[in-house]
Design an enzyme around this catalytic site. Structure first.
Site, PDB file in Angstrom:
ATOM      1  N   GLY A  90       0.812  -1.219   0.000  1.00 21.76           N
ATOM      2  CA  GLY A  90       0.000   0.000   0.000  1.00 21.76           C
ATOM      3  C   GLY A  90       0.842   1.263   0.000  1.00 21.76           C
ATOM      4  N   CYS A  91       1.951   1.225   0.723  1.00 21.49           N
ATOM      5  CA  CYS A  91       2.819   2.403   0.802  1.00 21.49           C
ATOM      6  C   CYS A  91       3.541   2.656  -0.515  1.00 21.49           C
ATOM      7  CB  CYS A  91       3.809   2.250   1.949  1.00 21.49           C
ATOM      8  SG  CYS A  91       2.960   2.059   3.548  1.00 21.49           S
ATOM      9  N   ASN A  92       3.858   1.581  -1.232  1.00 18.62           N
ATOM     10  CA  ASN A  92       4.453   1.735  -2.553  1.00 18.62           C
ATOM     11  C   ASN A  92       3.480   2.436  -3.489  1.00 18.62           C
ATOM     12  OD1 ASN A  92       6.644   0.296  -1.574  1.00 18.62           O
ATOM     13  ND2 ASN A  92       6.160  -1.586  -2.663  1.00 18.62           N
TER      14      ASN A  92
END
Length: 196
Positions: A72-74
């Protein structure tokens, strides 16, 4: 030491549940954003980030995320970097904040698939900054690895974004939505500020 797959999946599911929940205790619109300085990286080059110095130039989007090099952070970093010109056109700058070490952030900030040298990311290794914004911080999950297969050796904070006006007050808090929606809502809020 590697954890059994089931234990690792359970740990990751717990982390996902934490970051997907709405930020109930997070600072709200009208609250003063805590001033902070932190080690940060842009395009792989470390520097000291200052929220106060950035606010002198215009509104700032401060987005907290669990960890560099996680799915998700990517996505979120990629979305912010590809929309960096749109944020700039609305007069705002963007900084990501996580509990990652500055060494991990140097790689992440330069990675062409994610921050792509367009997005500053700051290290909040002890979680102090996240807590000052009213966010939950959890301990490291032993055995958890990132999308590169490297161990994640730090704690996590929830995914919540704050749009901070030039005067240092929070214009909007965005939490409890997907990484892509988080960026879209932050951009919408920045554009509203620019139109006033």
């Amino acid at each position: 030491m590697r954890l059994p797959r089931r234990t690792l999946l359970a740990s990751l599911a717990s982390l996902a549940a934490l970051v997907a929940t709405a930020a109930l205790a997070a600072l709200k619109a009208g609250d003063a954003a805590p001033a902070f300085t932190a080690p940060a990286s842009l395009a792989g080059k470390p520097f000291t980030y200052s929220l106060q110095a950035s606010l002198a130039k215009g509104p700032v989007v401060v987005y907290f995320y669990p960890s560099a090099y996680t799915s998700g952070c990517n996505v979120q970093a990629h979305e912010f970097s590809t929309k960096s010109e749109q944020f700039a056109a609305a007069g705002a700058s963007v900084v990501g904040v996580s509990l990652d070490s500055i060494e991990r952030l140097n790689a992440f900030s330069a990675d062409p698939d994610y921050c792509a040298g367009k997005l500053a990311v700051a290290s909040d290794a002890d979680g102090r900054i996240a807590r000052s914004f009213g966010l939950r911080v959890t301990d490291a999950q032993p055995g958890a690895t990132d999308t590169r297969g490297k161990e994640i050796d730090h704690g996590f904070t929830e995914r919540t974004t704050f749009v901070v006006r030039k005067d240092g007050t929070i214009a909007a808090t965005v939490g409890g939505v997907s990484p892509t929606e988080n960026v879209a809502r932050a951009l919408e809020q920045v554009r509203k500020l620019a139109s006033r």
